[in-house]
Design a protein around this motif. Structure first.
Motif, PDB file in Angstrom:
ATOM      1  N   ILE A   1       1.069  -1.049  -0.155  1.00 19.62           N
ATOM      2  CA  ILE A   1      -0.011  -0.095  -0.107  1.00 19.62           C
ATOM      3  C   ILE A   1       0.866   1.335   0.068  1.00 19.62           C
ATOM      4  CG2 ILE A   1      -1.885   1.241   1.217  1.00 19.62           C
ATOM      5  CD1 ILE A   1      -2.718  -1.431   2.444  1.00 19.62           C
ATOM      6  N   GLU A   2       0.546   1.934  -1.096  1.00 16.64           N
ATOM      7  CA  GLU A   2       1.484   3.246  -1.099  1.00 16.64           C
ATOM      8  C   GLU A   2       0.679   4.482  -1.043  1.00 16.64           C
ATOM      9  OE1 GLU A   2       3.389   3.460  -4.901  1.00 16.64           O
ATOM     10  OE2 GLU A   2       4.627   1.470  -4.466  1.00 16.64           O
ATOM     11  N   ASN A   3      -0.720   4.723  -0.761  1.00 21.52           N
ATOM     12  CA  ASN A   3      -1.514   5.646  -0.558  1.00 21.52           C
ATOM     13  C   ASN A   3      -1.240   5.996   0.943  1.00 21.52           C
ATOM     14  OD1 ASN A   3      -4.376   6.896   0.426  1.00 21.52           O
ATOM     15  ND2 ASN A   3      -4.143   7.278  -1.823  1.00 21.52           N
ATOM     16  N   GLU A   4      -0.724   7.447   1.126  1.00 21.07           N
ATOM     17  CA  GLU A   4      -0.550   7.761   2.604  1.00 21.07           C
ATOM     18  C   GLU A   4      -1.800   7.824   3.257  1.00 21.07           C
ATOM     19  OE1 GLU A   4       1.365  11.673   2.555  1.00 21.07           O
ATOM     20  OE2 GLU A   4       3.117  10.755   1.168  1.00 21.07           O
ATOM     21  N   LYS A   5      -3.182   8.057   2.774  1.00 20.14           N
ATOM     22  CA  LYS A   5      -4.241   8.113   3.723  1.00 20.14           C
ATOM     23  C   LYS A   5      -4.486   6.677   4.079  1.00 20.14           C
ATOM     24  CE  LYS A   5      -6.065  12.281   1.651  1.00 20.14           C
ATOM     25  NZ  LYS A   5      -7.343  12.781   0.959  1.00 20.14           N
ATOM     26  N   LEU A   6      -4.188   5.549   3.245  1.00 21.68           N
ATOM     27  CA  LEU A   6      -4.423   4.164   3.779  1.00 21.68           C
ATOM     28  C   LEU A   6      -3.606   3.716   4.701  1.00 21.68           C
ATOM     29  CD1 LEU A   6      -5.863   2.430   0.205  1.00 21.68           C
ATOM     30  CD2 LEU A   6      -6.981   3.067   2.278  1.00 21.68           C
TER      31      LEU A   6
ATOM     32  N   ASP B   1     -11.977   9.714  -1.170  1.00 22.06           N
ATOM     33  CA  ASP B   1     -10.800   9.539  -1.613  1.00 22.06           C
ATOM     34  C   ASP B   1     -10.049   8.194  -1.058  1.00 22.06           C
ATOM     35  OD1 ASP B   1     -10.745  11.832  -2.926  1.00 22.06           O
ATOM     36  OD2 ASP B   1      -9.607  13.059  -1.399  1.00 22.06           O
ATOM     37  N   ILE B   2     -10.228   7.955   0.224  1.00 20.62           N
ATOM     38  CA  ILE B   2     -10.106   6.763   0.994  1.00 20.62           C
ATOM     39  C   ILE B   2     -10.625   5.707   0.182  1.00 20.62           C
ATOM     40  CG2 ILE B   2      -9.967   5.526   3.203  1.00 20.62           C
ATOM     41  CD1 ILE B   2      -9.514   8.211   4.449  1.00 20.62           C
TER      42      ILE B   2
ATOM     43  N   ALA C   1      -9.186   4.894  -3.051  1.00 16.10           N
ATOM     44  CA  ALA C   1      -7.894   4.162  -2.935  1.00 16.10           C
ATOM     45  C   ALA C   1      -7.973   2.743  -2.669  1.00 16.10           C
ATOM     46  CB  ALA C   1      -7.068   4.976  -1.883  1.00 16.10           C
TER      47      ALA C   1
ATOM     48  N   ASN D   1      -8.919   0.562  -5.534  1.00 12.86           N
ATOM     49  CA  ASN D   1      -7.718   0.516  -6.392  1.00 12.86           C
ATOM     50  C   ASN D   1      -6.776  -0.588  -5.937  1.00 12.86           C
ATOM     51  OD1 ASN D   1      -8.586   2.489  -8.201  1.00 12.86           O
ATOM     52  ND2 ASN D   1      -7.613   3.958  -7.162  1.00 12.86           N
TER      53      ASN D   1
END
Length: 339
Positions: free
Chosen positions: A231-236, A255-256, A259, A262
C-alpha cells in the motif's frame, strides 16, 4: 500624548534588551552543558579504552581484517555503550561461550554525495535482526579463563555472510563449504574406530547433507513466496495504525474508498495470476524422480501458505472492511479472493 509615547518607546527597548540578555545567557549555558557532556563522553571512552588489552586486540584485529576496517574503527565501535562487558564475560572463567558481532553498511541516498555508514556491534542474536554479516568467536571449554597465552588455542572464529541470500543461505554455505569438508577429512571420531567409525561417519555426514538440502529447499521456498503489492497511498497507510472506530469514521471519505478499491483490484489481479500459474501443467524430463516431484509440491505448498498469510494480514482485512462499510461494488469482485 507625546510624553506618553516617548515614555513607552524606552520601555519597549528595555524589554528587548532584557530578552536578548536572557537569550544570550541561555545559549551560553547550553553551550557549556554540551561541552561538559562531550568532555565526560571522551573521558568515559578513554576509561573504557584503558580496559582493553591484547585479548581484545586479537579478536578485533580478526574482525577488522575480514571487514576491511582499521583497528581504530573497530575499537571505536566497541567503546559505545556497555559492549566491553560482553568481552569480559567471554574471557572470564565460566563466562559466556560465544561472542557474536553483527556488521552493517548503509549506502547514502542518491544525490546526497555522502559516504557509506558502517556499524559494528556486539549482540546475543535474539533481539537484533540479522544484518547480512555475522562474525562469532566460540570457546568450547569455558571452565578456564581466556588469557593471551591460550587465546590462540581456546578460541575459534567463524563467519556468516549471506551475500544477498539471507540467513538460510548463509547457514547452508557455512555447512556446505566449511563443516562438511572438514568432517569428511576428520579421521578421529571419539572412541570409535575401524568399520564402526566409518559407518557412524557416513551415516552422520549423510544426514548432515540431507539437512543442507532441506535448507536449500527452504531458501527456494522463501524466495518464491508470494508478496502482494504494498500500500503506497498515504491516507490508507495512516488508517493501518488507527482503531476500528476511527477506520469506520473514515469510510465516508471518497478519496479513501477509491484508494481502497484500487489496491483491492490490484491484489485480485495478482492473486488471479498466481492461481492461473498454479493450474498450468508442469513439463518435466522423463528421468525426473520422486524427489523432484516432492520438492515441487513442497514449494507449491509454501507458495500457497504465503498467499494465505497475505490475505489474512491486518492490511488486507482493513481494506476489506473499508469496502464493506462503503458498500463498494468492488467487493463483489474481490470477495472470493480476499476472504
Amino acid at each position: 500624548m507625546s510624553t506618553g509615547a516617548g515614555g513607552k518607546e524606552p520601555s519597549i527597548r528595555r524589554h528587548a534588551r532584557r530578552e536578548n540578555r536572557q537569550r544570550g545567557r541561555l545559549q551560553t549555558v547550553n553551550t557549556e552543558a554540551i561541552k561538559e557532556q562531550q568532555i565526560r563522553s571522551r573521558e568515559e571512552r578513554e576509561q573504557k579504552r584503558a580496559r582493553m588489552d591484547g585479548r581484545h586486540e586479537f579478536l578485533l584485529s580478526t574482525i577488522a581484517e575480514r571487514l576491511g576496517l582499521t583497528m581504530d574503527e573497530a575499537e571505536d565501535f566497541m567503546l559505545d555503550g556497555d559492549q566491553l562487558n560482553a568481552f569480559d564475560s567471554f574471557f572470564a572463567q565460566g563466562g559466556r561461550s560465544a561472542l557474536i558481532f553483527f556488521y552493517k553498511e548503509t549506502k547514502p541516498e542518491e544525490g546526497t554525495g555522502g559516504t557509506k555508514e558502517k556499524c559494528l556491534w556486539v549482540t546475543d542474536g535474539t533481539k537484533d535482526p540479522y544484518s547480512g554479516c555475522c562474525m562469532f568467536f566460540v570457546r568450547p571449554n569455558s571452565s578456564k579463563p581466556i588469557t593471551m597465552l591460550n587465546i590462540h588455542q581456546e578460541v575459534y572464529f567463524g563467519m556468516l555472510d549471506s551475500n544477498g541470500e539471507g540467513l538460510l543461505g548463509a547457514i547452508k554455505g557455512l555447512l556446505d563449504l566449511v563443516f562438511i569438508p572438514a568432517l569428511e577429512r576428520n579421521e578421529k571420531w571419539g572412541d570409535l574406530s575401524g568399520i564402526e567409525a566409518q559407518q557412524v561417519k557416513q551415516q552422520f555426514l549423510g544426514k548432515l547433507s540431507s539437512f543442507v538440502g532441506v535448507l536449500a529447499n527452504a531458501q527456494a521456498s522463501v524466495a518464491d513466496a508470494v508478496k502482494l503489492s504494498r500500500i503506497e497511498n498515504e491516507k490508507l497507510l495512516k488508517l493501518m495504525t488507527l482503531s476500528s472506530s476511527e477506520i469506520l469514521s473514515s469510510m465516508n471519505n471518497q478519496d479513501i474508498v477509491v484508494a481502497a478499491e484500487n489496491i483491492a483490484m490490484k491484489w485480485c489481479h495478482e492473486i488471479e495470476q498466481i492461481l492461473t500459474e498454479s493450474e498450468q501443467m508442469r513439463k518435466e524430463a522423463d528421468d525426473v524422480g520422486p524427489k523432484a516431484e516432492l520438492d515441487h509440491w513442497k514449494k507449491r505448498l509454501a507458495r500457497f501458505d504465503s498467499l494465505t498469510a497475505c490475505v489474512k494480514s491486518s492490511e488486507c482485512k482493513t481494506i476489506v472492511n473499508i469496502l464493506i462499510g462503503a458498500k463498494s461494488k468492488v467487493l463483489k469482485v474481490s470477495k472470493y479472493k480476499l476472504h
